[in-house]
Design a protein around this motif. Structure first.
Motif, PDB file in Angstrom:
ATOM      1  N   GLY A  57      -4.850  11.975 -19.827  1.00  0.00           N
ATOM      2  CA  GLY A  57      -6.254  12.332 -19.928  1.00  0.00           C
ATOM      3  C   GLY A  57      -7.206  11.400 -19.198  1.00  0.00           C
ATOM      4  N   LEU A  58      -6.735  10.738 -18.150  1.00  0.00           N
ATOM      5  CA  LEU A  58      -7.581   9.794 -17.419  1.00  0.00           C
ATOM      6  C   LEU A  58      -8.480  10.522 -16.426  1.00  0.00           C
ATOM      7  N   PRO A  59      -9.692   9.980 -16.198  1.00  0.00           N
ATOM      8  CA  PRO A  59     -10.532  10.515 -15.124  1.00  0.00           C
ATOM      9  C   PRO A  59      -9.804  10.341 -13.793  1.00  0.00           C
ATOM     10  N   ARG A  60     -10.168  11.142 -12.787  1.00  0.00           N
ATOM     11  CA  ARG A  60      -9.446  11.118 -11.511  1.00  0.00           C
ATOM     12  C   ARG A  60      -9.443   9.729 -10.885  1.00  0.00           C
ATOM     13  N   LYS A  61     -10.567   9.031 -10.906  1.00  0.00           N
ATOM     14  CA  LYS A  61     -10.624   7.697 -10.298  1.00  0.00           C
ATOM     15  C   LYS A  61      -9.665   6.734 -10.978  1.00  0.00           C
ATOM     16  N   GLU A  62      -9.604   6.795 -12.318  1.00  0.00           N
ATOM     17  CA  GLU A  62      -8.683   5.908 -13.054  1.00  0.00           C
ATOM     18  C   GLU A  62      -7.234   6.299 -12.774  1.00  0.00           C
ATOM     19  N   ALA A  63      -6.985   7.597 -12.678  1.00  0.00           N
ATOM     20  CA  ALA A  63      -5.623   8.073 -12.381  1.00  0.00           C
ATOM     21  C   ALA A  63      -5.178   7.598 -11.000  1.00  0.00           C
ATOM     22  N   MET A  64      -6.102   7.631 -10.042  1.00  0.00           N
ATOM     23  CA  MET A  64      -5.788   7.152  -8.690  1.00  0.00           C
ATOM     24  C   MET A  64      -5.505   5.655  -8.708  1.00  0.00           C
ATOM     25  N   LYS A  65      -6.279   4.931  -9.499  1.00  0.00           N
ATOM     26  CA  LYS A  65      -6.096   3.474  -9.588  1.00  0.00           C
ATOM     27  C   LYS A  65      -4.721   3.139 -10.168  1.00  0.00           C
ATOM     28  N   LYS A  66      -4.300   3.863 -11.220  1.00  0.00           N
ATOM     29  CA  LYS A  66      -2.993   3.600 -11.829  1.00  0.00           C
ATOM     30  C   LYS A  66      -1.850   3.968 -10.881  1.00  0.00           C
ATOM     31  N   ALA A  67      -2.010   5.078 -10.173  1.00  0.00           N
ATOM     32  CA  ALA A  67      -0.980   5.490  -9.211  1.00  0.00           C
ATOM     33  C   ALA A  67      -0.859   4.466  -8.094  1.00  0.00           C
ATOM     34  N   ALA A  68      -2.001   3.941  -7.649  1.00  0.00           N
ATOM     35  CA  ALA A  68      -1.985   2.905  -6.603  1.00  0.00           C
ATOM     36  C   ALA A  68      -1.249   1.668  -7.095  1.00  0.00           C
ATOM     37  N   GLY A  69      -1.503   1.276  -8.351  1.00  0.00           N
ATOM     38  CA  GLY A  69      -0.820   0.104  -8.922  1.00  0.00           C
ATOM     39  C   GLY A  69       0.683   0.314  -8.995  1.00  0.00           C
ATOM     40  N   ASP A  70       1.115   1.517  -9.399  1.00  0.00           N
ATOM     41  CA  ASP A  70       2.553   1.827  -9.460  1.00  0.00           C
ATOM     42  C   ASP A  70       3.205   1.671  -8.097  1.00  0.00           C
ATOM     43  N   ARG A  71       2.522   2.171  -7.076  1.00  0.00           N
ATOM     44  CA  ARG A  71       3.099   2.235  -5.726  1.00  0.00           C
ATOM     45  C   ARG A  71       2.904   0.965  -4.916  1.00  0.00           C
ATOM     46  N   GLY A  72       2.123   0.035  -5.460  1.00  0.00           N
ATOM     47  CA  GLY A  72       1.903  -1.219  -4.741  1.00  0.00           C
ATOM     48  C   GLY A  72       1.028  -1.054  -3.521  1.00  0.00           C
ATOM     49  N   VAL A  73       0.102  -0.072  -3.575  1.00  0.00           N
ATOM     50  CA  VAL A  73      -0.822   0.145  -2.463  1.00  0.00           C
ATOM     51  C   VAL A  73      -2.246   0.094  -3.001  1.00  0.00           C
ATOM     52  N   SER A  74      -3.216   0.173  -2.124  1.00  0.00           N
ATOM     53  CA  SER A  74      -4.612   0.134  -2.567  1.00  0.00           C
ATOM     54  C   SER A  74      -5.079   1.525  -2.990  1.00  0.00           C
ATOM     55  N   LYS A  75      -6.141   1.554  -3.786  1.00  0.00           N
ATOM     56  CA  LYS A  75      -6.724   2.824  -4.217  1.00  0.00           C
ATOM     57  C   LYS A  75      -7.210   3.618  -2.999  1.00  0.00           C
ATOM     58  N   ARG A  76      -7.675   2.888  -1.986  1.00  0.00           N
ATOM     59  CA  ARG A  76      -8.133   3.535  -0.754  1.00  0.00           C
ATOM     60  C   ARG A  76      -6.984   4.297  -0.086  1.00  0.00           C
ATOM     61  N   ASP A  77      -5.769   3.707  -0.117  1.00  0.00           N
ATOM     62  CA  ASP A  77      -4.606   4.386   0.484  1.00  0.00           C
ATOM     63  C   ASP A  77      -4.300   5.693  -0.256  1.00  0.00           C
ATOM     64  N   ILE A  78      -4.436   5.656  -1.585  1.00  0.00           N
ATOM     65  CA  ILE A  78      -4.195   6.868  -2.385  1.00  0.00           C
ATOM     66  C   ILE A  78      -5.247   7.915  -2.029  1.00  0.00           C
ATOM     67  N   TYR A  79      -6.484   7.498  -1.924  1.00  0.00           N
ATOM     68  CA  TYR A  79      -7.584   8.401  -1.586  1.00  0.00           C
ATOM     69  C   TYR A  79      -7.329   9.078  -0.246  1.00  0.00           C
ATOM     70  N   LYS A  80      -6.884   8.293   0.759  1.00  0.00           N
ATOM     71  CA  LYS A  80      -6.613   8.853   2.083  1.00  0.00           C
ATOM     72  C   LYS A  80      -5.494   9.892   2.032  1.00  0.00           C
ATOM     73  N   GLU A  81      -4.472   9.604   1.209  1.00  0.00           N
ATOM     74  CA  GLU A  81      -3.349  10.550   1.073  1.00  0.00           C
ATOM     75  C   GLU A  81      -3.807  11.882   0.498  1.00  0.00           C
ATOM     76  N   LEU A  82      -4.821  11.830  -0.363  1.00  0.00           N
ATOM     77  CA  LEU A  82      -5.273  13.029  -1.063  1.00  0.00           C
ATOM     78  C   LEU A  82      -6.311  13.825  -0.282  1.00  0.00           C
ATOM     79  N   LEU A  83      -6.811  13.273   0.823  1.00  0.00           N
ATOM     80  CA  LEU A  83      -7.815  13.989   1.621  1.00  0.00           C
ATOM     81  C   LEU A  83      -7.243  15.266   2.225  1.00  0.00           C
TER      82      LEU A  83
END
Length: 295
Positions: free
Chosen positions: A269-295
């Motif tokens: 139930g996380l907001p999208r920004k928080e979900a992106m932040k957690k996914a970035a932490g799992d993958r060892g990349v920055s939140k910006r990298d996750i954002y670019k992947e989702l564009l």
């Protein structure tokens, strides 16, 4: 399939070709030069150099005639390469040198070697100093397995993509870098891999030779207080096998980035920004990298 056999110490090939000698030159100290390298340059019919001004100084020091010096570098290799090959086919022995160290490592010499091999010309190594291996052996990091990467791409996106692809590389890694870009490169490594042991070797075999050993974070701070000078060899520890296994066994590995983010949105139930932040932490990349992947 046919195997090509080279007999390096046959006097001349049956076709009457000359030979291509890859001659190591000093990486700093003129005493890096071997007796065999000096003799090979003395006896060669032609010497092809990346920077003729630099090589002329070397030849003068060892009392070798600079009259047989020709230019071969990145910007003229398309025209100069075939011409040099023609000289060898005509029976002339050619010695290839780079600005420093072994030719054909991070320079256009590899293209000339390829042309020579295609024509059946013998290619003979005249070994000597090499900056990357010199840095490796004094680093204190594992030497059993290592990977030479050389210079990273200048484009920041290409550089980050390459570093991310090396996240699970377990062998010690060797890089070259200029003083103007070394801090940015270390920051990119820290972002891609987290904190790891690193050795910064500069001015190898010269009077001000220096090795700085520590973690990536410590090295960045050190260089901010001590402005980088000279060319650098960067030696970085590989990934710990347990970390690699843990990443490969992670629950999210089979998921795409979109599925990974959606998991946190729907299951926790996380907001999208928080979900992106957690996914970035799992993958060892920055939140910006996750954002670019989702564009």
């Amino acid at each position: 399939m046919s195997i090509s056999i080279q007999k390096s110490f046959d006097e001349r090939s049956s076709e009457g070709f000359g030979k291509l000698y890859l001659v190591a030159t000093p990486i700093g100290n003129l005493e890096d030069m071997t007796y065999r390298a000096v003799r090979t340059l003395q006896e060669a019919d032609i010497i092809a150099a990346e920077d003729t001004r630099q090589t002329r100084k070397l030849l003068t020091h060892f009392e070798i005639s600079p009259g047989k010096l020709l230019s071969y570098h990145e910007h003229n290799k398309a025209a100069s390469g075939p011409e040099l090959i023609r000289f060898i086919i005509e029976g002339k022995n050619l010695a290839l040198v780079s600005d420093a160290g072994l030719p054909a490592i991070s320079d256009p010499g590899s293209d000339l070697v390829k042309l020579a091999v295609e024509k059946g010309i013998s290619v003979i190594p005249i070994p000597g100093a090499n900056a990357a291996l010199s840095a490796l052996i004094v680093s204190g990091l594992p030497t059993e397995r290592f990977q030479f990467i050389g210079f990273l791409p200048r484009d920041h996106k290409d550089r980050d993509n390459l570093l991310n692809s090396l996240q699970d590389e377990e062998s010690t890694m060797l890089f070259y870098e200029s003083p103007h870009r070394v801090i940015k490169t270390l920051e990119s490594m820290f972002k891609a891999w987290g904190d790891r042991k690193v050795v910064l070797a500069r001015e190898l075999t010269k009077r001000y030779e220096e090795m700085a050993r520590g973690l990536l974070s410590e090295s960045i701070s050190w260089l901010e207080e001590h402005p980088p000078l000279g060319e650098y060899c960067i030696v970085v520890a590989g990934a710990h096998p347990e970390e690699v296994k843990e990443r490969k066994d992670a629950w999210w590995q089979p998921l795409s980035v979109e599925e990974h983010v959606r998991h946190y949105e729907e299951q926790e139930g996380l907001p999208r920004k928080e979900a992106m932040k957690k996914a970035a932490g799992d993958r060892g990349v920055s939140k910006r990298d996750i954002y670019k992947e989702l564009l």
